[in-house]
Design a protein around this motif. Structure first.
Motif, mmCIF file in Angstrom:
data_model
loop_
_atom_site.group_PDB
_atom_site.id
_atom_site.type_symbol
_atom_site.label_atom_id
_atom_site.label_comp_id
_atom_site.label_asym_id
_atom_site.label_seq_id
_atom_site.Cartn_x
_atom_site.Cartn_y
_atom_site.Cartn_z
ATOM 1 N N TYR A 61 0.840 -1.211 0.000
ATOM 2 C CA TYR A 61 0.000 0.000 0.000
ATOM 3 C C TYR A 61 0.873 1.258 0.000
ATOM 4 N N GLY A 62 2.000 1.200 0.727
ATOM 5 C CA GLY A 62 2.890 2.355 0.750
ATOM 6 C C GLY A 62 3.495 2.647 -0.612
ATOM 7 N N LEU A 63 3.946 1.600 -1.316
ATOM 8 C CA LEU A 63 4.516 1.803 -2.650
ATOM 9 C C LEU A 63 3.462 2.290 -3.630
ATOM 10 N N ALA A 64 2.257 1.720 -3.535
ATOM 11 C CA ALA A 64 1.174 2.144 -4.430
ATOM 12 C C ALA A 64 0.843 3.608 -4.204
ATOM 13 N N VAL A 68 1.189 6.620 -7.012
ATOM 14 C CA VAL A 68 -0.015 7.365 -7.392
ATOM 15 C C VAL A 68 0.092 8.828 -6.973
ATOM 16 N N MET A 69 0.532 9.064 -5.741
ATOM 17 C CA MET A 69 0.595 10.446 -5.243
ATOM 18 C C MET A 69 1.663 11.255 -5.971
ATOM 19 N N SER A 70 2.807 10.644 -6.270
ATOM 20 C CA SER A 70 3.845 11.353 -7.027
ATOM 21 C C SER A 70 3.342 11.717 -8.417
ATOM 22 N N VAL A 118 -7.104 11.494 1.941
ATOM 23 C CA VAL A 118 -7.782 10.382 1.259
ATOM 24 C C VAL A 118 -6.946 9.109 1.366
ATOM 25 N N ALA A 119 -5.625 9.222 1.128
ATOM 26 C CA ALA A 119 -4.746 8.047 1.184
ATOM 27 C C ALA A 119 -4.739 7.435 2.581
ATOM 28 N N TRP A 120 -4.635 8.248 3.621
ATOM 29 C CA TRP A 120 -4.600 7.724 4.982
ATOM 30 C C TRP A 120 -5.953 7.159 5.409
#
Length: 520
Positions: A61-64, A68-70, A118-120
């Motif tokens: 999830y962290g890599l995804a 996505v965020m970058s 949203v991510a958290w």
């Protein structure tokens, strides 16, 4: 080195273009580390296989999220990156792209907040659904701190690198479509992140160990020791986060406030040329913009004042600007002096224009200096004639003597001026001076579009007539009987025959003025 020059360096430009991504990634790593710390303290007797599954889920999830965020940040920052590249290449960018980039810079902290939130939130629900103990509360708490860190980091980046590049004039408040966050909201977020969230976490930790005690899973001694260690670690972690957040907020406030104080120091010393660099669009940024606007207004006022002073004597200028001259007029006792060049009209016909103007300006400079030194005020230059007053617009004692002393010094100045003219093979000049004292009406006189400070009345007319008599009596200085009666003990006056002047039924007596060494 200025940022305009630094931005041409490709490595620096790469850093400026990607520092938001880097900073947001660091904030996310800090948040993930906090989550793992809190999770370890609450893991209890979870099977190793489930712990391994949580670890893989966390990594995936962290890599995804990182990818996505970058990508989203790069897409959002496309106008900003285009302008940065154009700056580095020395190309002029389209104004619409620059306007869009400026808007994106100011709105980026809120874009980051929404994206991180949203991510958290998704991650918290994902781990909670997977059965992670305290997954929802740990994720939301860590997410709030992470979002706050990311927000203040992006603002820090904007303030130190991007705003100076994209807003060299500091006009942040003029950008439309931008959300401004007040200082109240900033401090609320800071207090929430460094006090309320940590207290809530420590409370949940205590509740967790109370639950273990009730379940009788570990001994009381071990329970107390683990609880102390856990609270100590979490407290240390929260203190580190609080220090980092406080440093970011301090830098956010310190730099613009120091700019305002610096410029206000210059204003205090009368220097209105300085401009405060504006870094934010909050209340402090608005104060900086208003200070710059005030400075521009003061500079314009000084320019008007200085320009006004070239056409109007500075004392009239100051009296008018401070409102001490009644615009509807006032009656005063004053002494009027007229000085007129003799036989100047024939001189105009035979003297080259440049030399003629040099002679005229030299004469006016010399007599103006003497009038000013003795407290007189030049009302106007009329061709080759000067009208001056002593005792107005500011009333003063001894204005009669000041006018007579000025006339004597003007005589000496004219002698020295003619020596200079002879050295340049220019013809000498002569003048006639007439002085009279009495009541005058002083006022701003003119149309609604243009007016001038003037004196009117019989005293003014008489001084002009007396100056004209210097031609008839072939002398350079004449004064009225009123002057002679007041100053006969101080100056050497010689009576002249009575004569008639225009506007008077009775003849008048005038007096010539002999040289006095102390006034030459």
């Amino acid at each position: 080195m200025s940022q305009e020059r630094l931005i041409k360096n490709k490595y620096y430009r790469f850093y400026v273009a990607n520092e938001v991504i880097i900073g947001n990634a660091v904030a996310l790593l800090i948040g993930d580390w906090m989550t793992n710390v809190f999770f370890d303290h609450r893991a209890g007797n979870i099977p190793d296989r489930l712990l391994e599954a949580f670890w893989y889920l966390d990594v995936f999830y962290g890599l995804a999220c990182a990818v996505v965020m970058s990508t989203l940040i790069i897409l959002y920052e496309r106008p900003i990156r285009n302008v940065l590249k154009a700056m580095g290449d020395g190309r002029k960018q389209d104004d619409r792209v620059i306007a869009k980039a400026r808007r994106r810079i100011l709105n980026e902290p809120y874009f980051i907040v929404v994206m991180d939130a949203v991510a958290w939130s998704l991650g918290s629900f994902l781990f909670w659904a997977a059965g992670s103990p305290g997954g929802l509360t740990i994720g939301i708490g860590s997410g709030l701190i992470t979002v706050t860190l990311a927000f203040f980091w992006v603002e820090h980046v904007s303030q130190h690198t991007r705003v100076p590049l994209f807003f060299p004039k500091g006009d942040l408040s003029t950008v439309r479509g931008v959300k401004s966050t007040s200082l109240r909201i900033r401090f609320t977020a800071l207090i929430f992140a460094v006090s309320l969230v940590p207290l809530a976490f420590i409370h949940l930790t205590i509740q967790r160990f109370r639950h273990l005690q009730m379940m009788d899973e570990i001994s009381l001694t071990l329970l107390i020791r683990q609880m102390e260690e856990t609270i100590a670690r979490e407290s240390a972690l929260f203190m580190v986060v609080a220090v980092v957040l406080s440093i970011l907020v301090l830098h956010h406030l310190k730099r613009p406030v120091e700019e305002i104080i610096r410029v206000m120091g210059h204003v205090k010393r009368g220097d209105f040329s300085q401009k405060a660099s504006v870094y934010t669009n909050d209340e402090i940024g608005f104060a900086g913009e208003m200070l710059n606007a005030m400075n521009r207004g003061l500079m314009e006022r000084e320019l008007i004042k200085d320009t006004f002073g070239k056409y109007v004597d500075r004392r009239i200028r100051d009296e008018i600007l401070t409102g001490r001259i009644p615009l509807d007029g006032q009656r005063m006792e004053a002494t009027i002096l007229f000085a007129d060049l003799r036989n100047f009209t024939p001189l105009v016909a035979v003297t080259p224009a440049k030399e003629l103007i040099y002679m005229l300006n030299s004469y006016f400079n010399e007599i103006s200096r003497e009038i000013d030194r003795n407290g007189g005020l030049i009302l106007q230059f009329i061709g080759d004639e000067v009208e001056a007053v002593f005792g107005a617009p500011v009333a003063r004692e001894g204005h009669e003597a000041a006018a007579v002393e000025t006339a004597l010094k003007m005589r000496g100045r004219l002698d020295m001026l003619n020596k200079r003219f002879r050295d340049r093979d220019l013809p000498p000049i002569a003048h006639g001076v007439g002085i009279h004292t009495g009541p005058v009406l002083a006022a701003n006189i003119g149309s609604a579009y243009r007016s001038t400070y003037s004196l009117i009345g019989d005293t003014v007319n008489m001084a002009s007539r007396i100056q004209g008599l210097t031609k008839d009596f072939k002398t350079d200085i004449l004064v009225s009987q009123a002057i002679q009666q007041r100053l006969k003990d101080r100056f050497d006056f010689s009576p002249l025959p009575e004569t008639r002047v225009k506007g008077k039924l009775e003849p008048i007596r005038v007096y010539s003025l002999s040289d006095m060494p102390e006034f030459i």
